[in-house]
Every structure is written in C-alpha cells, then in structure tokens.
Design a protein around this motif. Structure first.
Motif, PDB file in Angstrom:
ATOM      1  N   LEU A  84       0.827  -1.204   0.000  1.00  0.00           N
ATOM      2  CA  LEU A  84       0.000   0.000   0.000  1.00  0.00           C
ATOM      3  C   LEU A  84       0.861   1.254   0.000  1.00  0.00           C
ATOM      4  O   LEU A  84       0.541   2.244  -0.671  1.00  0.00           O
ATOM      5  CB  LEU A  84      -0.928  -0.003   1.220  1.00  0.00           C
ATOM      6  CG  LEU A  84      -2.168  -0.881   1.118  1.00  0.00           C
ATOM      7  CD1 LEU A  84      -2.817  -1.065   2.487  1.00  0.00           C
ATOM      8  CD2 LEU A  84      -3.179  -0.297   0.134  1.00  0.00           C
ATOM      9  N   SER A  85       1.956   1.226   0.743  1.00  0.00           N
ATOM     10  CA  SER A  85       2.879   2.353   0.757  1.00  0.00           C
ATOM     11  C   SER A  85       3.403   2.647  -0.646  1.00  0.00           C
ATOM     12  O   SER A  85       3.424   3.810  -1.089  1.00  0.00           O
ATOM     13  CB  SER A  85       4.049   2.058   1.705  1.00  0.00           C
ATOM     14  OG  SER A  85       5.058   3.028   1.578  1.00  0.00           O
ATOM     15  N   SER A  86       3.801   1.621  -1.354  1.00  0.00           N
ATOM     16  CA  SER A  86       4.306   1.794  -2.725  1.00  0.00           C
ATOM     17  C   SER A  86       3.212   2.302  -3.653  1.00  0.00           C
ATOM     18  O   SER A  86       3.434   3.207  -4.480  1.00  0.00           O
ATOM     19  CB  SER A  86       4.861   0.471  -3.248  1.00  0.00           C
ATOM     20  OG  SER A  86       5.922   0.011  -2.447  1.00  0.00           O
ATOM     21  N   TYR A  87       2.015   1.735  -3.514  1.00  0.00           N
ATOM     22  CA  TYR A  87       0.875   2.120  -4.365  1.00  0.00           C
ATOM     23  C   TYR A  87       0.485   3.577  -4.138  1.00  0.00           C
ATOM     24  O   TYR A  87       0.336   4.357  -5.087  1.00  0.00           O
ATOM     25  CB  TYR A  87      -0.294   1.186  -4.044  1.00  0.00           C
ATOM     26  CG  TYR A  87      -1.616   1.602  -4.641  1.00  0.00           C
ATOM     27  CD1 TYR A  87      -1.926   1.334  -5.979  1.00  0.00           C
ATOM     28  CD2 TYR A  87      -2.578   2.244  -3.861  1.00  0.00           C
ATOM     29  CE1 TYR A  87      -3.140   1.709  -6.517  1.00  0.00           C
ATOM     30  CE2 TYR A  87      -3.802   2.616  -4.385  1.00  0.00           C
ATOM     31  CZ  TYR A  87      -4.073   2.347  -5.725  1.00  0.00           C
ATOM     32  OH  TYR A  87      -5.285   2.726  -6.252  1.00  0.00           O
ATOM     33  N   ILE A  88       0.337   3.961  -2.861  1.00  0.00           N
ATOM     34  CA  ILE A  88      -0.069   5.338  -2.540  1.00  0.00           C
ATOM     35  C   ILE A  88       1.025   6.321  -2.933  1.00  0.00           C
ATOM     36  O   ILE A  88       0.740   7.406  -3.459  1.00  0.00           O
ATOM     37  CB  ILE A  88      -0.407   5.449  -1.041  1.00  0.00           C
ATOM     38  CG1 ILE A  88      -1.605   4.568  -0.710  1.00  0.00           C
ATOM     39  CG2 ILE A  88      -0.707   6.903  -0.657  1.00  0.00           C
ATOM     40  CD1 ILE A  88      -1.789   4.318   0.786  1.00  0.00           C
TER      41      ILE A  88
END
Length: 396
Positions: A84-88
C-alpha cells in the motif's frame, strides 16, 4: 452477601434513544421489498455485477489452502502495508507504511477514523448528499452532525465553497468529505481542496476524506482523482479512507485502509484490536495481489463504467425529456425523480409493479428526496432491460 446491582443505561449516561434515532437504510428497505423476487432487476446497491478478477480470487484460495488462516498484526500484514505504501506513493507522493492501517472494509475504516478523533458532544460537518453511513457514524458516538448541501444547478452538482467554509467554525471538530461522491458523482477540484485545507489548518479542524472512488473518475486520464494526500503533510489533521471494494471489484471481501498521522495510527492499532482484531490473512494477501497485478483490470473497469455512464445518461435524458447530470466519477447516476411522490414510496412501487430496483434519494438525506440513484456498474444488456422497465412504468 449483597446482591449485584444493575444500573440502567440512562443512569450510566448511555443513550439508547440516540441509537434508535439513527435513520434506517432506506436502500435496504427497498431491497428487502424485492430481494426475494428473482425477476427483479436491481441497481440499488453500490456494487458491480462483474466478478472479482480471477488472479485475486486464486490468490485467496491458494492462501487458504496453504494455511494462511491465523491472526495477523492489528494494523495489517507488513507485506500489505508495504505494498500500500508503494501504491499510494506512486499515486500521491511518498507515504510510509507507518502512516497506513489496514481495516476490515471501508465502512469499518470510517468508524475507526471517527472513534480516533471524535468524542460525545463534538460538532462535525458533512457535505451532502452523502452515503448515509458516513453521516450516521458520528451520531453513534454522540456527535452533532451539521449538513452542508451541494448545489444542483443547470443539471450538474457543484460546491458552494463559501457556504462550506462558513459552516466550519472554530468549534467544529471535523469535516466529512466524499469525493468522487456517492451518490452524485461530484468530484472536488484541486483548488477547492487547497482552500479547504488552508481553512481547516487555521481552525485545527480534522478532514476525514472518503476516497474509495478515486480510481473511478472520468474527467481526465490521470490515474486517480484529486486527493488530500497530494497536497498535505502526512502528520497533518487529515485522515484518508480507501477500500478494495469498488476499483478492484471486491465488495464482499471487506478490505480497506486508512492513511493518517502516526499518532492516530498508533491509536488505531488499539481500536482495531477491540473492533475486529485484524482483517483475515488470506484476504489481505488477495489485496497484495490486487495492488501488484491488477492495474489493467482497474483501467478496463473504469472504461466500462464510462461507457455505461454515457449510455445511461443519453437514454434517461430521452425518456425523461430533460438533461441529466453526467457524473464526474464513482458509478452512479443521481437524477431527479419523475414522480411527485417521495423517492422511497416511488422506489417501492417501482419494485412491486415493474421489478426494477433503484435507490431512493431519501437515503442520502432529506434534501435529496426528489432524486433517484441508479448504479450503472453492469453490462449494457442489464441497463437496456432496466431502462425498458422504467419506460413502461412511466407510461402506465
């Protein structure tokens, strides 16, 4: 030996009356009148008729068979928080995993966000029409909710920014925003977001932003609609809520997330423990798969929605002989009811007499009672049959 004493809820300063005063789900009321009938064509719920992409389902099945059926960390699997960190970060700028909490559904995320910053007696402001869960959740916590309405002018929905800012006085604890909006499809512009953030900074007001439809927008080819994450520091009074339900066709999976300041995430860890403990491991692993390998599916779904939107707007405009507001995002058409009756009674008649299920505008606030919501996240053939039934009903 003394007998145990029982204290009434009123003596304990609890208020069952406040729970009883919550408005029911009028969408459910209409659906309950027709769900038993297999001949009803339903457009009342906010979910697609398309199945979850196969690779996501296969990942969950594989995780179950390999034994991923135990508790996880309260805030979510480190693997999912990192993904999620990478996606956001790719969509909105650098976001560390410690600013992210995984939740059991988007609606759970809204409740957790409210519990994190609201207390009994707090005043909050909601921008309506709005998905009723967002408005009612603060009331469960004993908050006072003031509603500011979007404008419906010239066949389109818009924000009177001055009206909203005027309502956001220093005694307001939080403002509730949903953009792209359910039910109208209205989408907050970057300029409007900047003005709101500056005002809320000045008065120390929390912004709780429901952004579950951010990937389902039509006015540009940008990968996502404007987000408050784009323009704020991660430790400001901004809580952004999202979900796998809509963009990844995972409504029944019940998996969401929150982006919030570190101190809020620390408290969320405790709140999640006392609410759901954690999201199921195999569903979280399906979420990892969705983020890693389903961008093509998200883009294809958005393309289908744009086509369905354009078709439904054209056909309903012809049937009703008036312009219909074309939504900027989400997956609903929110249009004026052709009946002088209230939207709830009209939708019940529509179900019983024509086998057509729409959502009554009343579900989204009393100011929206003269509107109907039609979810168009489905195949063209289903829309065509629904329109045919709608036309026949009106002809009668």
């Amino acid at each position: 030996m003394s007998k145990p004493s029982f204290v009434s809820s009123s003596e304990r300063n609890l208020s069952p009356v406040s729970i009883q005063s919550l408005r029911p789900s009028y969408i459910r009321e209409v659906a309950n009148a027709g769900m038993h009938n297999k001949d009803v064509i339903a457009f009342w719920f906010g979910e697609s008729t398309y199945a979850t992409p196969t690779q996501i389902s296969d990942k969950a099945i594989s995780a179950i068979t390999s034994g991923e059926t135990f508790y996880t960390q309260n805030l979510g699997l480190p693997q999912l928080r990192q993904e999620l960190s990478s996606y956001i970060s790719k969509l909105h700028g650098h976001t560390e995993p410690d600013k992210i909490a995984v939740t059991s559904a988007g609606v759970s995320a809204i409740m957790l966000a409210a519990q994190s910053v609201m207390e009994k007696g707090d005043k909050v402001v909601a921008l309506v029409p709005l998905w009723p869960n967002i408005v009612e959740i603060p009331k469960i916590l004993g908050c006072q909710v003031e509603c500011v309405s979007l404008n419906f002018n010239g066949g389109s929905w818009g924000l009177d920014l001055d009206l909203l800012l005027t309502a956001l006085t220093p005694d307001v604890k939080a403002v509730l925003i949903n953009s792209p909006n359910n039910p109208t499809g209205w989408t907050m512009s970057r300029a409007e977001q900047i003005s709101l953030v500056e005002h809320c900074r000045k008065h120390n007001i929390w912004i709780i932003s429901d952004e579950v439809y951010e990937r389902l927008h039509y006015e540009s080819e940008e990968p996502a609609s404007p987000s408050f994450i784009d323009i704020t520091d991660r430790n400001e009074r901004i809580i952004c809520i999202n979900s796998f339900s809509k963009s990844w066709l995972m409504t029944g999976w019940r998996l969401g997330w929150i982006v919030a300041p570190t101190d809020i995430v620390i408290n969320l860890e405790k709140l999640i423990e006392y609410n759901t403990s954690c999201a199921p491991a195999f569903i979280q692993l399906a979420g990892v798969e969705a983020l890693k390998h389903s961008e093509k599916d998200v883009a294809e779904f958005r393309s289908k929605l744009r086509q369905s939107r354009d078709f439904l707007v054209t056909e309903l405009s012809s049937i009703l002989q008036e312009p219909i507001a074309s939504p900027q995002g989400a997956m609903y058409l929110f249009f004026p009811s052709p009946s002088q009756d209230g939207s709830l009674s009209f939708c019940k008649r529509l179900v019983s007499e024509s086998g057509l299920g729409l959502a009554p505008g009343l579900a989204f606030g009393s100011d929206a009672d003269k509107f109907l919501r039609w979810c168009y996240a489905c195949e063209r053939t289903k829309l065509e049959e629904g329109l045919e039934r709608f036309q026949k009903f009106l002809n009668r």
